[in-house]
Design a protein around this motif. Structure first.
Motif, PDB file in Angstrom:
ATOM      1  N   LEU A 161      40.594 -44.178  10.282  1.00 68.23           N
ATOM      2  CA  LEU A 161      40.248 -44.096  11.704  1.00 68.23           C
ATOM      3  C   LEU A 161      41.503 -44.161  12.572  1.00 68.23           C
ATOM      4  CD1 LEU A 161      37.015 -46.237  12.312  1.00 68.23           C
ATOM      5  CD2 LEU A 161      37.267 -43.904  11.518  1.00 68.23           C
ATOM      6  N   ASP A 162      42.402 -45.043  12.194  1.00 67.15           N
ATOM      7  CA  ASP A 162      43.663 -45.199  12.923  1.00 67.15           C
ATOM      8  C   ASP A 162      44.424 -43.865  12.949  1.00 67.15           C
ATOM      9  OD1 ASP A 162      45.900 -46.307  14.100  1.00 67.15           O
ATOM     10  OD2 ASP A 162      46.703 -47.110  12.227  1.00 67.15           O
ATOM     11  N   ASP A 163      44.518 -43.233  11.772  1.00 65.53           N
ATOM     12  CA  ASP A 163      45.260 -41.965  11.684  1.00 65.53           C
ATOM     13  C   ASP A 163      44.556 -40.843  12.435  1.00 65.53           C
ATOM     14  OD1 ASP A 163      47.188 -43.151  10.211  1.00 65.53           O
ATOM     15  OD2 ASP A 163      46.482 -42.431   8.263  1.00 65.53           O
ATOM     16  N   ALA A 164      43.227 -40.803  12.315  1.00 69.30           N
ATOM     17  CA  ALA A 164      42.475 -39.740  12.994  1.00 69.30           C
ATOM     18  C   ALA A 164      42.625 -39.883  14.512  1.00 69.30           C
ATOM     19  CB  ALA A 164      41.003 -39.796  12.599  1.00 69.30           C
ATOM     20  N   LEU A 165      42.517 -41.115  14.986  1.00 65.54           N
ATOM     21  CA  LEU A 165      42.647 -41.332  16.432  1.00 65.54           C
ATOM     22  C   LEU A 165      44.054 -40.971  16.896  1.00 65.54           C
ATOM     23  CD1 LEU A 165      41.511 -42.324  19.111  1.00 65.54           C
ATOM     24  CD2 LEU A 165      42.213 -44.641  18.506  1.00 65.54           C
ATOM     25  N   SER A 174      41.829 -31.343  10.032  1.00 64.96           N
ATOM     26  CA  SER A 174      41.636 -32.789  10.040  1.00 64.96           C
ATOM     27  C   SER A 174      40.155 -33.149   9.912  1.00 64.96           C
ATOM     28  CB  SER A 174      42.220 -33.361  11.325  1.00 64.96           C
ATOM     29  OG  SER A 174      41.794 -34.652  11.531  1.00 64.96           O
ATOM     30  N   ALA A 175      39.269 -32.337  10.523  1.00 67.27           N
ATOM     31  CA  ALA A 175      37.831 -32.634  10.470  1.00 67.27           C
ATOM     32  C   ALA A 175      37.368 -32.715   9.015  1.00 67.27           C
ATOM     33  CB  ALA A 175      37.045 -31.582  11.234  1.00 67.27           C
ATOM     34  N   ASP A 176      37.771 -31.746   8.210  1.00 70.32           N
ATOM     35  CA  ASP A 176      37.380 -31.754   6.795  1.00 70.32           C
ATOM     36  C   ASP A 176      37.871 -33.020   6.105  1.00 70.32           C
ATOM     37  OD1 ASP A 176      35.943 -29.393   6.405  1.00 70.32           O
ATOM     38  OD2 ASP A 176      37.774 -28.194   6.445  1.00 70.32           O
ATOM     39  N   LYS A 177      39.149 -33.342   6.362  1.00 71.92           N
ATOM     40  CA  LYS A 177      39.772 -34.484   5.686  1.00 71.92           C
ATOM     41  C   LYS A 177      39.108 -35.809   6.103  1.00 71.92           C
ATOM     42  CE  LYS A 177      44.200 -36.514   5.838  1.00 71.92           C
ATOM     43  NZ  LYS A 177      45.456 -36.442   6.538  1.00 71.92           N
ATOM     44  N   VAL A 178      38.932 -35.972   7.412  1.00 67.71           N
ATOM     45  CA  VAL A 178      38.392 -37.248   7.901  1.00 67.71           C
ATOM     46  C   VAL A 178      36.960 -37.445   7.397  1.00 67.71           C
ATOM     47  CG1 VAL A 178      37.715 -38.504   9.993  1.00 67.71           C
ATOM     48  CG2 VAL A 178      39.877 -37.276   9.934  1.00 67.71           C
ATOM     49  N   PHE A 199      36.522 -27.879  20.292  1.00 66.40           N
ATOM     50  CA  PHE A 199      35.511 -27.395  19.350  1.00 66.40           C
ATOM     51  C   PHE A 199      35.345 -28.335  18.151  1.00 66.40           C
ATOM     52  CE2 PHE A 199      33.642 -24.292  16.297  1.00 66.40           C
ATOM     53  CZ  PHE A 199      32.500 -24.033  17.022  1.00 66.40           C
ATOM     54  N   TYR A 200      36.461 -28.812  17.607  1.00 68.37           N
ATOM     55  CA  TYR A 200      36.351 -29.685  16.434  1.00 68.37           C
ATOM     56  C   TYR A 200      36.570 -31.168  16.736  1.00 68.37           C
ATOM     57  CZ  TYR A 200      35.859 -25.678  13.372  1.00 68.37           C
ATOM     58  OH  TYR A 200      35.382 -24.554  12.754  1.00 68.37           O
ATOM     59  N   SER A 201      37.110 -31.472  17.919  1.00 70.37           N
ATOM     60  CA  SER A 201      37.415 -32.888  18.188  1.00 70.37           C
ATOM     61  C   SER A 201      36.146 -33.741  18.167  1.00 70.37           C
ATOM     62  CB  SER A 201      38.161 -33.048  19.514  1.00 70.37           C
ATOM     63  OG  SER A 201      37.363 -32.604  20.588  1.00 70.37           O
ATOM     64  N   GLY A 202      35.056 -33.212  18.730  1.00 66.13           N
ATOM     65  CA  GLY A 202      33.813 -33.977  18.805  1.00 66.13           C
ATOM     66  C   GLY A 202      33.278 -34.339  17.424  1.00 66.13           C
ATOM     67  N   ILE A 203      33.465 -33.432  16.478  1.00 61.66           N
ATOM     68  CA  ILE A 203      32.951 -33.697  15.130  1.00 61.66           C
ATOM     69  C   ILE A 203      33.718 -34.862  14.498  1.00 61.66           C
ATOM     70  CG2 ILE A 203      32.817 -32.687  12.801  1.00 61.66           C
ATOM     71  CD1 ILE A 203      31.989 -30.080  14.262  1.00 61.66           C
TER      72      ILE A 203
END
Ligand code: ACO
Length: 424
Positions: A211-215, A318-322, A360-364
């Motif tokens: 979560l830290d990295d994604a944020l 990143s969406a796939d990875k997270v 487009f992908y940030s919300g996911i």
């Protein structure tokens, strides 16, 4: 480069050229009205340079985005968000010592004044967190009036950057009726925000690294985007000498709209609507093309990017990875990918150069992180904050700076005789 020449009503005017460091050419029309009485007409400012700026470079055709000369891909790979904040507002990456001091002050100023908590009691439980964020940022000016010198200005900027995340997390806690969780000085900027969002007083909470990295990635990618609607608003309001809190609060409100930062919330609502409607995404592509329908594919299109949005590319990966790391399967991600695939091959979107944008992908990713949909635009605001601050500072420090005041082409009635009410 020689001056541009304008032929207007048989008169010749020489217009000086200004060239940017990346070779961008601007025709300086600032003296045109005094010389000729004419103004330029450019609704929506699509072809108007409102300022010279050394903060962010975008080449929309090539999909290039650089903060202070550094490509977004490199910063996204190598930097913490706080390093990017430092870069944007100071113009250079920090040394280790500078960085330590900067992070320390951002941490130390995270608390909000205890009295400010009382404001939260007055908001309706249904209040949109963007309404809370913009009003609370404005309220900061009543606690921290504008100082007269450079040090006082810097301190208010640190306060703003440090407290915004606390206000944002408190607005979420308010909306779900949980007690506020105070910032923890042993945590980093991103960890602290996640801790204030997701910790509950009765339970231990450790911020998951994923979560830290994604944020961190999301905030870095949103940190600046030159003269967009909200940044131009910050400059516009700040140009009247309004204080930093008032100027940023105005920017937050400009960001809120669904054609700008509010699009990330609208993307998820759209994907959810498609899912509930049997996942028939092709039907929605057709609706977006239909000129009798006001439906648009949210998260598609951009005023500047006409090839691809480099931020969207990074976020798609990143969406796939997270989601994989969090063990989340989200049917909306599949719908989003299908929608993108169909739209990118469709003549309507190809001809108009409509590509997925950052929203487009940030919300996911936010969804997978457990951040509720109505907080998405607040997340965007937290990311964009350093950009707004950097532009506000640049505008204030510009010796040629003056109040922003566009002109207009008046299309109303010409002078007419007043008719008393009894005769109308
Ligand atoms: N879906 C369908 N058609 C679209 C879309 C879309 N998302 N975006 C633009 N178009 C069409 C328009 O209808 C127009 O078609 P026309 O030439 O036949 O009339 C053409 O593409 C050009 O569109 P404009 O609205 O003139 O382009 P503009 O540069 O003014 O707008 C904007 C850009 C606001 C981003 C637009 O593409 C849009 O509304 N997108 C959806 C909302 C969105 O995702 N906003 C986030 C932007 S990124 C950000 O702020 C972080």
């Amino acid at each position: 480069m020689s001056d541009a020449k304008l032929d207007l009503n048989g008169e010749q005017y020489e217009l000086p050229i200004t060239v940017g460091s990346e070779g961008e050419v601007g025709i300086d029309i600032s003296a045109l009205r005094n010389q000729s009485g004419a103004i330029t007409y450019d609704p929506g400012y699509g072809n108007t340079g409102s300022c010279a700026s050394s903060i962010t470079f975008i080449d929309g055709e090539k999909g290039i985005l650089r903060y202070r000369g550094y490509p977004i891909e490199v910063l996204a790979e190598s930097c913490r968000f706080t390093e990017v904040i430092y870069l944007l507002i100071n113009g250079e990456l920090p040394t280790e010592t500078q960085y330590r001091g900067f992070r320390e002050s951002l941490t130390r100023h995270s608390l909000i004044h205890e009295d400010m908590k009382k404001f939260f009691e007055g908001y309706a439980i249904t209040a949109h967190p963007m309404a809370i964020l913009s009003s609370m940022i404005s309220v900061l000016s009543s606690y921290y009036p504008e100082g007269q010198d450079e040090a006082a200005r810097e301190l208010n900027i640190i306060r703003l950057l440090a407290k915004a995340k606390t206000i944002a997390a408190f607005s979420y806690k308010k909306s779900i009726g949980q007690p506020f969780v105070y910032p923890n000085n042993s945590l980093s900027y991103c960890e602290n925000f996640l801790h204030m969002m997701f910790a509950v007083p009765a339970e231990a909470y450790e911020v998951p690294e994923v979560l830290d990295d994604a944020l961190n990635l999301l905030l870095v990618l949103h940190a600046d985007h030159e003269q967009n609607c909200s940044t131009s608003t910050v400059r516009m309001v700040g140009s009247s000498d309004a204080n930093i809190f008032a100027s940023i609060s105005a920017g937050i409100n400009a960001l809120w709209g669904p054609l700008h930062g509010g699009a990330n919330q609208k993307v998820i609502e759209m994907l959810e609507r498609i899912r509930q409607d049997g996942s028939d995404y092709k039907k929605y592509v057709d609706m977006a093309k239909d000129k009798d329908s006001d439906f648009r594919l949210m998260g598609f299109g951009h005023r500047v990017y006409k090839n691809f949005d480099p931020r969207a590319r990074l976020l798609k990966k990143s969406a796939d990875k997270v989601l994989a790391q969090l063990g989340v399967t989200d049917p909306l991600l599949e719908i989003a990918k299908n929608l993108e695939e169909v739209a990118l091959e469709d003549d309507y979107f190809v001809e108009r150069k409509l590509y997925p944008n950052v929203d487009f992908y940030s919300g996911i990713i936010y969804r997978a992180m457990g951040i509720p949909t109505n907080m998405f635009t607040v997340m965007f605001a937290l990311g964009r904050l350093p950009g707004w601050v950097a532009h506000w500072m640049e505008m204030r420090d510009d010796p040629k700076g003056k109040i922003h005041r566009p002109r207009q082409i008046y299309t109303g009635e010409t002078e007419r005789a007043f008719v008393p009410i009894e005769s109308r």
